[in-house]
Design an enzyme around this catalytic site. Structure first.
Site, PDB file in Angstrom:
ATOM      1  N   ASP A  49       0.855  -1.177   0.000  1.00  0.00           N
ATOM      2  CA  ASP A  49       0.000   0.000   0.000  1.00  0.00           C
ATOM      3  C   ASP A  49       0.904   1.244   0.000  1.00  0.00           C
ATOM      4  O   ASP A  49       2.130   1.149   0.087  1.00  0.00           O
ATOM      5  CB  ASP A  49      -0.969  -0.012   1.184  1.00  0.00           C
ATOM      6  CG  ASP A  49      -2.177   0.879   0.917  1.00  0.00           C
ATOM      7  OD1 ASP A  49      -2.153   1.655  -0.053  1.00  0.00           O
ATOM      8  OD2 ASP A  49      -3.160   0.808   1.679  1.00  0.00           O
TER       9      ASP A  49
HETATM   10  C1  BGC Z   1      -5.018   3.301   0.302  1.00  0.00           C
HETATM   11  C2  BGC Z   1      -5.310   2.302  -0.784  1.00  0.00           C
HETATM   12  C3  BGC Z   1      -5.190   2.938  -2.138  1.00  0.00           C
HETATM   13  C4  BGC Z   1      -3.826   3.571  -2.279  1.00  0.00           C
HETATM   14  C5  BGC Z   1      -3.589   4.211  -3.614  1.00  0.00           C
HETATM   15  C6  BGC Z   1      -3.754   4.097   0.045  1.00  0.00           C
HETATM   16  O1  BGC Z   1      -3.631   5.154   0.927  1.00  0.00           O
HETATM   17  O2  BGC Z   1      -4.936   2.630   1.547  1.00  0.00           O
HETATM   18  O3  BGC Z   1      -6.579   1.759  -0.596  1.00  0.00           O
HETATM   19  O4  BGC Z   1      -5.421   1.979  -3.137  1.00  0.00           O
HETATM   20  O5  BGC Z   1      -3.688   4.557  -1.273  1.00  0.00           O
HETATM   21  O6  BGC Z   1      -4.303   5.358  -3.775  1.00  0.00           O
END
Ligand code: BGC
Length: 758
Positions: free
Chosen positions: A284
């Protein structure tokens, strides 16, 4: 004849399998040849996933993307909102890099791309897998027309804590329902052939247990037994893997003391070895460097831990890119591990067809004609209406009769920017339909709609700002709360009925949007009380990204329609339901507590040694001040129709071995209105080697019933449905008594007992 057909079929299957094997062989040969040509730097570049500064979804953003692309230091980029820009960057990568490897372009296409569907929690309330799949299909076809070939969806983090803001992004509290949704979503995005121009790669997230963050506070610690993980929290991720999802995103939280981003047991043992996942794993957003804060090593060490755990791609952290030369020299990681990660990413690019045509998703003509089309918007309107849950409807206040004078009041009545809810990265919120617009158009000349804001979203301007960011800003009305309220009362004086559009802002839920208090904002409660005091009938249209505590509202407001955040067409869809053009049929996928002190509250709990008979009982498992019951239970939702359940029967009460049991029930629509009903089947395993929940959803069917019509609903039950993970984490069923239950929700069920032995 039959034999001949069988032979032809077998031959076809054999041919098909050969073709598949040879396709796979060609792909592996291509990828291996490419890998053999790549330098270490080029390989590390493939593992790097920077964020575009177009739409920043994390604490930091990536810089100098173009230069890095040119230097071969980028494997993909995410959240670019323009087909032209994507095409340009793709061209730049293909033309300027030594091996011309195309980039992956990802985005958080969570509940639609430009045509926005309800937030996932709302989608799950449809209990309609074909609608859910259709929404993902439309999202994929729109996103792929705009250059996107990879979505960070579905999010299937099971949660039992509505304080957690990301409740809105998931499917609620039940593993069986969420698993079905995971499968429908993956198939909706990826279709049967990933290389087609209108299918995109799906990424199930956030693996794992993110929804169990302590206290509902985002990014917080999770800690639970393995048996609970396997039985309750893991199934939806596994369902996505079984459905063929091509990528998995690991979560921010720790599991057993090790953050998911560096958890070898989680990624390598469970995901890859036990579940046989063979796609690639992405971290993530800065999840890898954040392990430094978790306290398990310095920057270089945590990056090594991530790779050793089985994470292939580094989102925004840039540690894989910058640290691994040194790590390799020091023998902390191996060349084979880097090669494997790179191979997995190249395979996904191959499967997407990027090596055949890097621009296959960049078709400006498709972008101009296939995105946010009238047809897609009609579908979104239809789907949104199916997601709404009618929580209360005293004296059939809803639907509203034609010709009435309606006072539409509330800070969410004329707030089109807030209709799409959280995670609508691709949306143009200025094009969404507000409730005021939708209701005015649907009512047309048959009635009159007058409007007053009644209050701001929150009294506290700072709090309102936090709850309405990312393009969902809500202009503040600078009149005093009293002036706003008085205007609403005056507007209502002339009306036959008041529709109060109240609730949360679009960003009151979502990432980093946890709440400790789940009441309606105080200023809105005050408004609601003033509206009720007019003596006019009041319909509460509730906007929310999570279950709220509505005990007072349930006791005092005659009709409540939960509309979540219904997407770009929400205004029309809500009007359709209010005016009876659509009969509501949504059912809750998450319990609504009476108060926050009951959390975590979920229907499939254990019995305990001192189960509650009647509240209050001393020395039983209960509270002094509130019963154990939710306000609205899992599976609950009303309709304008009335349904009657009868003739519940099972085909056998004593079974032995691998048989099939059927449970049948007749459902009759006793009203004058055609409607849909979600018929639910639950099972309780009465005695086990480990304790089992008091009930578990094991089947559901959404049926259409014309006025007066009766349908027989049949559920087939095999031992497969009785299986669970025991203390040794062995997945099997055990002989004994079972209760089979059916009903319109988890609380109002009829029960029959059977005995099934091996
Ligand atoms: C979130 C994810 C997301 C990623 C990309 C993160 O902060 O937890 O769910 O896909 O950002 O935007």
């Amino acid at each position: 004849m039959k034999n001949k057909m069988l032979m032809v079929f077998t031959l076809l299957m054999v041919n098909y399998s050969f073709a598949q094997i040879s396709k796979q062989a060609t792909m592996h040969a291509f990828v291996n040849q490419l890998l053999a040509k790549m330098t270490l730097e080029e390989k590390l570049g493939q593992l790097n996933l920077p964020a575009s500064s177009d739409f920043v979804t994390g604490a930091v953003s990536s810089s100098d993307i173009a230069q890095k692309v040119k230097d071969g230091k980028v494997g993909g980029v995410f959240n670019i909102r323009s087909v032209t820009k994507i095409k340009e960057l793709q061209e730049y990568a293909v033309k300027n890099t030594r091996l011309h490897i195309p980039l992956l372009f990802g985005m958080d296409v969570i509940h639609g791309y430009k045509t926005i569907f309800p937030i996932p929690l709302g989608m799950s309330a449809t209990w309609d897998m074909s609608l859910i799949e259709r929404s993902a299909r439309i999202a994929a076809s729109e996103a792929s027309a705009d250059g996107i070939m990879w979505t960070f969806s579905p999010m299937v983090d099971l949660t039992r804590d509505p304080r957690w803001g990301r409740t809105s992004e998931g499917n609620g509290e039940d593993a069986f329902l969420s698993s079905a949704i995971a499968k429908a979503m993956v198939h909706g995005y990826q279709g049967d052939d990933l290389s087609l121009k209108n299918t995109i790669m799906s990424c199930v997230k956030h693996y794992a247990l993110y929804g169990a963050a302590e206290g509902g506070r985002d990014y917080n610690t999770t800690d639970m037994s393995r048996i609970r993980m396997y039985n309750e929290y893991f199934p939806p991720y596994k369902a996505a893997v079984d459905a063929g999802v091509k990528s998995v995103m690991v979560s921010f939280n720790e599991i057993d003391g090790v953050p998911a981003s560096g958890n070898k047991w989680l990624v390598d043992d469970v995901l890859r070895k036990q579940w046989k996942f063979n796609g690639f794993v992405v971290s993530d957003y800065t999840g890898i460097p954040e392990m430094v804060n978790h306290g398990i090593g310095d920057f270089k060490t945590v990056n090594e831990k991530a790779l050793l755990a089985g994470v292939d791609m580094d989102m925004v952290g840039e540690g894989f890119l910058n640290m691994f030369k040194k790590s390799l020299k020091e023998g902390k990681i191996t060349q084979a591990q880097i090669d494997k990660a790179c191979e997995r990413i190249l395979i996904s690019k191959y499967e997407l067809g990027l090596f055949d045509d890097p621009y296959r998703y960049c078709d400006e003509k498709r972008s101009a004609t296939e995105v946010f089309t009238p047809k897609n918007r009609m579908d979104a309107r239809e789907i949104a209406a199916q997601s709404f849950v009618l929580l209360k409807n005293n004296n059939n206040l809803l639907p509203l009769a034609k010709g009435k004078k309606i006072a539409l009041v509330g800070p969410l009545a004329n707030a089109k920017e807030n209709m799409t809810g959280t995670w609508s990265v691709g949306a143009d919120n200025s094009k969404s339909i507000s409730l005021l617009q939708g209701l005015t158009e649907v009512v047309g000349s048959y009635g009159k709609v007058s409007y007053a804001a009644g209050s701001n979203l929150e009294d506290d301007a700072e709090l309102q700002k936090r709850e309405t960011m990312f393009g969902k800003e809500m202009a503040r009305d600078n009149r005093t709360a009293e002036q706003l309220l008085q205007e609403a009362v005056t507007v209502s004086a002339d009306a036959d009925v008041i529709v109060a559009a109240l609730g949360e802002g679009a960003e009151s839920s979502g990432e980093s949007a946890s709440r400790s208090n789940l009441d309606l904002p105080a200023v809105q409660q005050k408004l609601l009380k003033a509206l009720l005091a007019t003596g006019k009938p009041v319909v509460l249209v509730l906007f929310n990204g999570r279950p709220l505590t509505l005990t007072w509202e349930d006791a005092n407001v005659p009709a409540i329609l939960d509309v979540w955040f219904g997407g770009s067409e929400a205004g029309y869809a809500i009007a359709d339901v209010l005016m009876g053009k659509v009969n509501p049929s949504g059912k809750l996928s998450m319990s609504f507590p009476q108060n926050v002190g009951q959390i975590p509250l979920y229907y499939n709990h254990k019995n305990t040694g001192r189960p509650l008979g009647k509240w209050f009982s001393k020395f039983q498992s209960n509270y002094l001040d509130v019963s154990n019951e939710p306000l609205y239970s899992f599976g609950y939702g009303l309709s304008y129709s009335k349904f009657e359940y009868s003739h519940f029967a099972v085909s056998d009460t004593l079974l032995k071995g691998n048989k099939k049991l059927t449970a049948t029930v007749e459902v009759k629509n006793t009203s004058n209105t055609a409607g849909k009903e979600v018929v639910q089947m639950y099972i309780r395993d009465v005695v086990g080697s480990v304790t089992r929940p008091v009930e578990e959803l094991k089947g559901f069917q959404k049926i259409d019933l014309a006025s007066g019509e009766t349908k027989k609903v049949i559920f087939e039950i095999t031992p497969e449905l009785l299986k669970f993970y025991n203390t040794d984490l062995k997945y099997d069923w055990e002989s004994g008594d079972f209760q089979i239950m059916v009903g319109p929700n988890s609380r109002e069920v009829q029960k029959l007992k059977i005995n099934w032995t091996k």
